[in-house]
Design an enzyme around this catalytic site. Structure first.
Site, PDB file in Angstrom:
ATOM      1  CD  GLU A  38     -11.535 -38.831  12.494  1.00 24.67           C
ATOM      2  OE1 GLU A  38     -11.803 -39.108  11.497  1.00 24.67           O
ATOM      3  OE2 GLU A  38     -10.348 -39.294  12.978  1.00 24.67           O
ATOM      4  CG  ASP A  90     -11.961 -42.028  14.493  1.00 26.90           C
ATOM      5  OD1 ASP A  90     -12.690 -41.266  15.291  1.00 26.90           O
ATOM      6  OD2 ASP A  90     -12.084 -42.706  13.182  1.00 26.90           O
ATOM      7  CG  ASP A 106      -8.268 -44.761  11.787  1.00 24.79           C
ATOM      8  OD1 ASP A 106      -7.384 -43.883  12.166  1.00 24.79           O
ATOM      9  OD2 ASP A 106      -9.685 -45.843  11.247  1.00 24.79           O
ATOM     10  CD  GLU A 154      -7.615 -42.705   5.227  1.00 22.36           C
ATOM     11  OE1 GLU A 154      -7.426 -41.553   5.760  1.00 22.36           O
ATOM     12  OE2 GLU A 154      -7.087 -43.153   4.624  1.00 22.36           O
ATOM     13  CE1 TYR A 157     -12.186 -46.267  14.599  1.00 22.58           C
ATOM     14  CE2 TYR A 157     -10.593 -47.077  14.639  1.00 22.58           C
ATOM     15  CZ  TYR A 157     -11.220 -46.529  13.921  1.00 22.58           C
ATOM     16  OH  TYR A 157     -10.744 -45.797  12.922  1.00 22.58           O
ATOM     17  NE  ARG A 169     -13.404 -46.588   9.162  1.00 19.86           N
ATOM     18  CZ  ARG A 169     -14.210 -45.962   9.731  1.00 19.86           C
ATOM     19  NH1 ARG A 169     -13.429 -45.309  10.824  1.00 19.86           N
ATOM     20  NH2 ARG A 169     -15.205 -45.895   8.834  1.00 19.86           N
ATOM     21  CG  HIS A 202      -7.983 -50.185  16.829  1.00 15.75           C
ATOM     22  ND1 HIS A 202      -6.651 -49.055  17.543  1.00 15.75           N
ATOM     23  CD2 HIS A 202      -7.389 -49.557  15.733  1.00 15.75           C
ATOM     24  CE1 HIS A 202      -6.359 -48.064  16.988  1.00 15.75           C
ATOM     25  NE2 HIS A 202      -6.349 -48.941  15.962  1.00 15.75           N
TER      26      HIS A 202
END
Length: 696
Positions: free
Chosen positions: A9, A82, A84, A86, A300, A302, A346
């Site tokens: 990203e 990432d 997640d 998104e 990570y 989030r 996570h």
């Protein structure tokens, strides 16, 4: 020529990963999302299953072209966005734009280290469509609410407003709390402290009135307090019971996204947005120089889980054994109880290597990076340490019809407290106080009785820390949404931030009341939390996303149609000042922006004149005698300066008091804390301070 194209990203992540993979890998960055719903159109086909119409984001054409050209030159393509929802959605959009065949093209890792990245390369998987669908459902729901409800607010209230599933509930929490405060009626009550002495010398220790005539003391006014004091005249203060016990205090778990934002707010004064920006830098990679090069320093960011990988726990035990000794290492791996409603996708936020101690990285990190990394490192280290052991003593002392209680505790073994002490939202910490050696039956000498009048206090306003904590507890939003939600409600002018506390504006109150009346579900806490649970169920493959959206949109569209007819235009009252516009001569009106109130010309947009609204504090400038006023920096931080600026350059971050230090003559400043208001001399060579208002 590179054999494998890896798409991430961000450029920072691409640089870090590139160091780990060698010549056979080409690393490219998508710079975040590449496709999204169009900004200028609704972009959702309601009649055909809420089909979203995605377009390449404006300005991303060159990036997509570069990725396509790179993909044609490589035999294998891996999407390392990432880990997640998104990130999964970005990978899905990339696979469409690059026309990738179905198959194992997706890799993910919880930390950006050599081992983690190289292991991920060996285990590609297919794109998780359930996770993609959960992200699509959230995006479509937010578009349905935003693009149907926001125009209604523009027509009925003011242009430029917005409404959203999560942001509207956050504003409601703040408005409801403010109304609780306004409706609060304080009640008087009194407390009584006896200062007692044991033996012939030593310091007096306090004991609080615990029982009166065998009941909880309810002393509501001065007359009742006088009656209690009269009952104690000539009374003997006798120790009736002593309880000693050893208490273990366990460490807090390592950080989740929410607790990191809360603790960074309390201890570092970071906003949620600033915390996540800095944490993203630490996650994506910092160039440590030498043989290490760029490396991700934390896992990570989030996450809602406190789970820790066993390998990290074992590494922590080795570190603790070497740095602190075996007495600081728990017998087994420490496990933390998880809430039942978490995703647990996570592990918790932790350093990628506990051996990278903060002080060793100080020269390669910015100040913000160092402070946040130090917070994360200390919290993780403490979470893996032995419990602290406290020796506590409770002494009951009888005197006439009264029973007083004195408590003391001392640290017998510091355990995790040697590294880290968790912050608080204003609740008082336990006082570490030693009591003298006492024995049952001992008669103590009374030094003084200290009666105090108090008044019950209203609930406190929300700060960033307490708002995030409440949103998490109520199930509103998810780790990735807390920071952008807070930024949105500030930018829209629904709330302002004053001394770290959120205060609703008149606009915020009007919008909340309108939504409560006509869109109760949109602003209902339980309804919003239920929607978040449904998104989790979509990700788990238990619900089809179109069904969830359809069940929401049917009732919502009917209510929207009715509200359009029933709601009359709302005129927000404007406070007119005596000051004139310097450009057109009209009386300026008071407006509220994200940083508080300011003066603006009512002729906007023809006349765009604005000026600060100077808030006097009733204190004169020690340099020139002018008025001291409250001002704000461009970032919204409050400070105090002379009204005669720039002719007078007096400035202070702390609120100046109306008196000088009795020791050195420097103008004193006010400092507020949970203990009360103190006056402090800012002269570093003079340590004078005094309490002027104790917290009640």
């Amino acid at each position: 020529m590179a054999h494998t194209l890896v798409i991430v990203e961000s450029p920072a992540k691409a640089k870090t990963i590139g160091k780990f993979l060698g010549r056979n890998f080409l690393i490219k960055s998508s710079m975040g999302h590449v496709r999204d719903l169009p900004k200028s159109q609704f972009g959702v086909d309601v009649e055909h299953g809420f089909e979203p119409r995605y377009i390449t984001i404006r300005g991303k054409g060159a990036i997509v072209k570069d990725l396509r050209e790179a993909a044609q030159k490589c035999q294998r393509i891996l999407l390392a966005t990432d880990p997640d929802r998104e990130g999964e959605a970005i990978a899905w959009h990339l696979s469409h734009l690059l026309e990738l065949p179905q198959g194992p093209v997706r890799i993910e890792f919880n930390e950006i280290t050599r081992n983690a990245v190289q292991e991920a390369i060996k285990k590609p998987r297919e794109i998780d469509q359930n996770r993609v669908d959960a992200q699509q459902a959230r995006r479509v729901l937010d578009r349905l609410v935003g693009y149907r409800l926001s125009p209604l607010l523009w027509r009925k209230v003011r242009k430029g407003l917005s409404a959203g599933r999560v942001q509207s509930v956050a504003v409601r929490l703040i408005v409801d709390r403010e109304r609780e405060i306004e409706a609060f009626e304080p009640e008087e009550y009194w407390s009584l402290t006896a200062w007692l002495l044991s033996g012939d010398d030593g310091e007096a220790f306090p004991a609080k009135l615990y029982k009166y005539a065998g009941e909880e003391p309810e002393i509501k006014n001065e007359d009742q307090m006088r009656a209690v004091l009269a009952s104690l005249e000539g009374a003997a203060y006798t120790v009736t019971q002593i309880k000693r016990r050893e208490r273990r205090k366990n460490p807090a778990p390592p950080f989740t996204t929410s607790t990191l934002q809360q603790e960074a707010s309390r201890k570092l004064n970071f906003t949620a947005r600033r915390t996540m920006q800095v944490a993203q830098q630490l996650y994506e990679g910092i160039d440590l120089g030498g043989s290490e090069g760029p490396v991700g320093l934390i896992t990570y960011i989030r996450t809602d889980s406190t789970r820790i990988a066993a390998v990290a726990q074992l590494e922590a035990r080795d570190f603790l054994m070497e740095r602190f000794g075996p007495e600081y290492v728990p017998e087994g791996l420490r496990q933390f109880k998880a809430r039942s409603d978490i995703q647990d996708a996570h592990e918790a936020i932790r350093p990628t290597s506990i051996w990278r101690e903060p002080e060793s990285l100080k020269n390669v990190l910015t100040r913000d990076q160092f402070r946040l990394y130090n917070l994360i490192w200390e919290r993780f280290v403490a979470s893996q340490m032995q419990a602290a052991v406290m020796d506590t003593t409770t002494v009951d002392i009888s005197a006439g019809p009264c029973l007083f209680r004195a408590s003391g505790s001392v640290i017998k073994f510091p355990g995790y407290l040697r590294v880290y002490q968790e912050g608080s939202d204003g609740e008082g910490r336990e006082q570490e106080q030693r009591l003298p050696e006492l024995s049952e039956g001992e008669v103590l000498r009374l030094q003084s009785l200290e009666p105090k009048q108090h008044f019950t206090q209203p609930p406190p306003r929300y700060t960033e820390a307490t708002l995030v904590k409440t949103m998490e507890e109520l199930g509103i939003g998810r780790p990735s949404t807390y920071a952008p939600t807070i930024e949105t409600i500030l930018e829209r002018g629904y709330v302002i931030r004053e001394q770290k506390q959120f205060i609703p504006t008149e606009l915020g109150r009007v919008v909340v009341d309108l939504l409560k009346e006509h869109f109760p579900d949109i602003i209902d806490v339980e309804f919003t939390a239920h929607m978040e649970q449904q998104l989790d169920e979509i990700e788990a493959g238990k619900l089809p996303w179109r069904q969830v959206v359809a069940e929401f949109y049917g009732p919502f569209s009917r209510v929207l149609e009715r509200a359009e007819k029933e709601i009359a235009a709302i005129e927000l009252p404007e406070e007119v000042s005596e000051e004139k516009c310097e450009l057109c001569g009209r009386n300026l009106v008071v407006k509220t922006g994200r940083f508080g109130k300011f003066l603006a010309c009512p002729g906007f947009p023809e006349c765009r004149f604005t000026k600060p609204l100077l808030e006097t504090i009733g204190v004169t400038c020690p340099k020139c005698g002018g008025e001291i006023v409250a001002r704000r920096t461009k970032k919204g931080r409050r400070f105090y300066g002379c009204q005669n600026y720039p002719e007078c350059d007096y400035v202070s971050w702390e609120k100046p008091a109306g008196r000088d230090c009795p020791h050195c003559g420097t103008r004193m400043v006010e400092k507020s804390s949970r203990h009360g208001v103190r006056l402090i001399c800012p002269n570093k060579e003079c340590a004078y301070e005094e309490m002027v208002q104790e917290a009640r």
